[in-house]
Design a protein around this motif. Structure first.
Motif, short mmCIF file in Angstrom:
data_model
loop_
_atom_site.label_atom_id
_atom_site.label_comp_id
_atom_site.label_asym_id
_atom_site.label_seq_id
_atom_site.Cartn_x
_atom_site.Cartn_y
_atom_site.Cartn_z
N ASP A 118 1.03 -0.73 0.19
CA ASP A 118 -0.19 0.04 -0.34
C ASP A 118 0.56 1.21 0.12
O ASP A 118 0.43 2.39 -0.84
N ARG A 119 2.03 1.31 0.64
CA ARG A 119 3.35 2.33 0.73
C ARG A 119 2.97 2.86 -0.30
O ARG A 119 4.27 1.53 -1.91
N MET A 120 3.57 4.43 -1.63
CA MET A 120 3.76 4.38 -2.57
C MET A 120 5.27 3.73 -2.90
O MET A 120 6.13 4.74 -1.06
N PRO A 121 6.03 4.21 -3.76
CA PRO A 121 7.65 3.66 -3.40
C PRO A 121 8.10 5.16 -3.02
O PRO A 121 8.09 5.83 -3.25
N LEU A 122 9.21 5.45 -2.64
CA LEU A 122 10.20 6.21 -2.57
C LEU A 122 10.46 7.31 -4.02
O LEU A 122 11.28 6.48 -4.19
N ARG A 123 10.59 8.40 -3.69
CA ARG A 123 10.78 8.43 -4.96
C ARG A 123 12.08 9.41 -4.70
O ARG A 123 12.71 9.93 -4.04
N CYS A 124 13.52 9.60 -5.36
CA CYS A 124 14.26 9.82 -5.18
C CYS A 124 15.84 10.72 -6.50
O CYS A 124 15.23 10.33 -7.40
N LEU A 125 15.98 11.39 -5.68
CA LEU A 125 17.24 12.24 -6.73
C LEU A 125 18.52 11.62 -6.46
O LEU A 125 18.72 11.72 -4.99
N LEU A 126 19.55 11.54 -7.35
CA LEU A 126 20.38 10.70 -7.44
C LEU A 126 21.39 11.94 -8.13
O LEU A 126 21.70 12.44 -9.30
N VAL A 127 22.02 12.11 -6.91
CA VAL A 127 23.38 13.58 -7.58
C VAL A 127 24.86 12.66 -7.09
O VAL A 127 25.60 12.95 -6.05
N GLU A 136 14.99 -2.13 -7.18
CA GLU A 136 14.53 -2.25 -5.47
C GLU A 136 13.19 -1.92 -5.11
O GLU A 136 13.34 -1.59 -4.62
N GLY A 137 13.27 -1.31 -6.37
CA GLY A 137 11.11 -0.34 -6.00
C GLY A 137 11.07 0.93 -5.75
O GLY A 137 10.33 1.40 -5.35
N VAL A 138 12.32 1.18 -5.79
CA VAL A 138 12.80 2.92 -4.87
C VAL A 138 12.55 3.54 -6.49
O VAL A 138 13.01 3.28 -7.86
N ALA A 139 12.02 5.16 -6.45
CA ALA A 139 11.75 5.46 -8.03
C ALA A 139 12.42 6.40 -7.79
O ALA A 139 12.22 7.41 -7.24
N SER A 146 29.38 1.57 -2.15
CA SER A 146 28.90 0.07 -1.92
C SER A 146 27.36 -0.48 -1.38
O SER A 146 27.23 -1.56 -1.70
N GLU A 147 27.27 0.28 -0.17
CA GLU A 147 25.68 0.09 0.45
C GLU A 147 24.56 0.49 0.09
O GLU A 147 23.49 0.22 0.85
N LEU A 148 24.50 0.94 -1.18
CA LEU A 148 23.62 1.97 -1.23
C LEU A 148 22.64 0.42 -1.72
O LEU A 148 22.81 0.44 -2.66
N SER A 149 21.41 0.64 -1.13
CA SER A 149 20.36 -0.25 -1.57
C SER A 149 19.19 0.61 -0.58
O SER A 149 18.55 0.91 -0.17
N ALA A 150 17.86 -0.10 -1.79
CA ALA A 150 16.62 0.33 -0.77
C ALA A 150 16.65 0.55 0.97
O ALA A 150 16.33 0.87 2.11
N ASN A 151 17.04 -1.03 1.06
CA ASN A 151 16.67 -1.61 2.42
C ASN A 151 17.94 0.09 3.37
O ASN A 151 17.50 0.05 4.49
N GLY A 152 18.58 -0.14 2.52
CA GLY A 152 19.68 1.23 3.20
C GLY A 152 19.34 2.03 3.61
O GLY A 152 19.25 3.10 4.16
N ILE A 153 18.36 2.87 2.36
CA ILE A 153 17.75 4.21 2.41
C ILE A 153 16.50 4.00 3.80
O ILE A 153 16.51 5.18 4.30
N GLY A 154 16.11 3.03 3.42
CA GLY A 154 14.30 2.61 4.01
C GLY A 154 15.31 3.08 5.49
O GLY A 154 14.78 3.17 6.78
N ARG A 155 16.44 1.92 6.44
CA ARG A 155 16.90 2.43 7.62
C ARG A 155 17.50 3.55 8.25
O ARG A 155 17.41 3.78 9.16
N ILE A 156 18.12 4.10 7.20
CA ILE A 156 18.19 6.05 7.53
C ILE A 156 16.99 6.28 7.61
O ILE A 156 16.54 7.28 8.28
N LEU A 157 15.99 5.75 7.05
CA LEU A 157 14.56 7.14 7.21
C LEU A 157 13.70 6.27 8.24
O LEU A 157 12.91 7.17 8.27
N GLY A 158 14.36 5.25 8.90
CA GLY A 158 13.40 4.96 10.10
C GLY A 158 11.74 4.33 8.86
O GLY A 158 11.20 3.94 9.27
N ARG A 159 12.08 2.91 8.39
CA ARG A 159 11.24 3.21 6.60
C ARG A 159 11.07 1.81 7.15
O ARG A 159 10.70 0.79 6.71
N SER A 160 12.51 0.94 7.79
CA SER A 160 12.53 -0.51 7.38
C SER A 160 12.64 -1.56 9.05
O SER A 160 12.62 -0.56 10.18
#
Length: 170
Positions: free
Chosen positions: A48-57, A74-77, A156-170
């Motif tokens: 039910d959750r919308m995919p995380l919208r990401c800008l990569l720089v 991995e499901g990140v937009a 090397s650790e970049l992943s949807a799970n890594g981002i989710g951990r930092i943002l408190g979504r996992s």
């Protein structure tokens, strides 16, 4: 994974309106059609959750391509990529991502300066900033802690799970 298509119950039963009672409109029924075996939900645990919208720089075009591909799988937009501060600020304002992944070393520019500009100018609206680098986070721990970034990931650790951990979504 399935795709739900709303169809009239009369159509599903093969009546196509012929022989139906006067005034009968049919109710909508969800019909499940198998989707491609290559299609994966953004998060198999939370549909039910919308995919995380990401800008990569990042100033490295090859990394932008590979990281975008990885995160999309991995499901990140990944809504945009930028290779310098001006482009990143412009895209953050226009795209309004949930998170901006910023390389610490942007060629002649500083990712830390960009993170500060995103926070100060409100260019990223409510976007969280995560700093990324090929180097270990311990090399930048004090700067990351003092800045507006939500956290740090090595490339090397970049992943949807890594981002989710930092943002408190996992």
């Amino acid at each position: 994974m399935t795709v739900t298509v709303a169809r009239s119950s009369r159509d599903r039963q093969g009546h196509a309106g012929a022989g139906s009672r006067s005034g009968e409109h049919g109710s909508c029924i969800g019909e499940h059609i198998p989707a491609s075996c290559k299609a994966f939900p953004a998060d198999p645990c939370d549909h039910d959750r919308m995919p995380l919208r990401c800008l990569l720089v990042d100033d490295n075009a090859a990394f932008l391509r590979e990281a975008s591909l990885l995160l999309r799988r991995e499901g990140v937009a990944v809504v945009g990529t930028a290779s310098n501060t001006d482009d990143a600020l412009r895209q953050a304002r226009a795209l309004r991502p949930d998170v901006v992944l910023v390389d610490i070393g942007l060629g002649d520019e500083s990712g830390f300066d960009l993170a500060t500009l995103l926070a100060r100018d409100g260019a990223g609206e409510n976007a969280e900033v995560i700093m990324i680098s090929a180097s270990a986070g311990t090399d930048y721990a004090e700067l990351i802690a003092a800045g507006p970034a939500a956290g740090f990931l090595t490339k090397s650790e970049l992943s949807a799970n890594g981002i989710g951990r930092i943002l408190g979504r996992s």
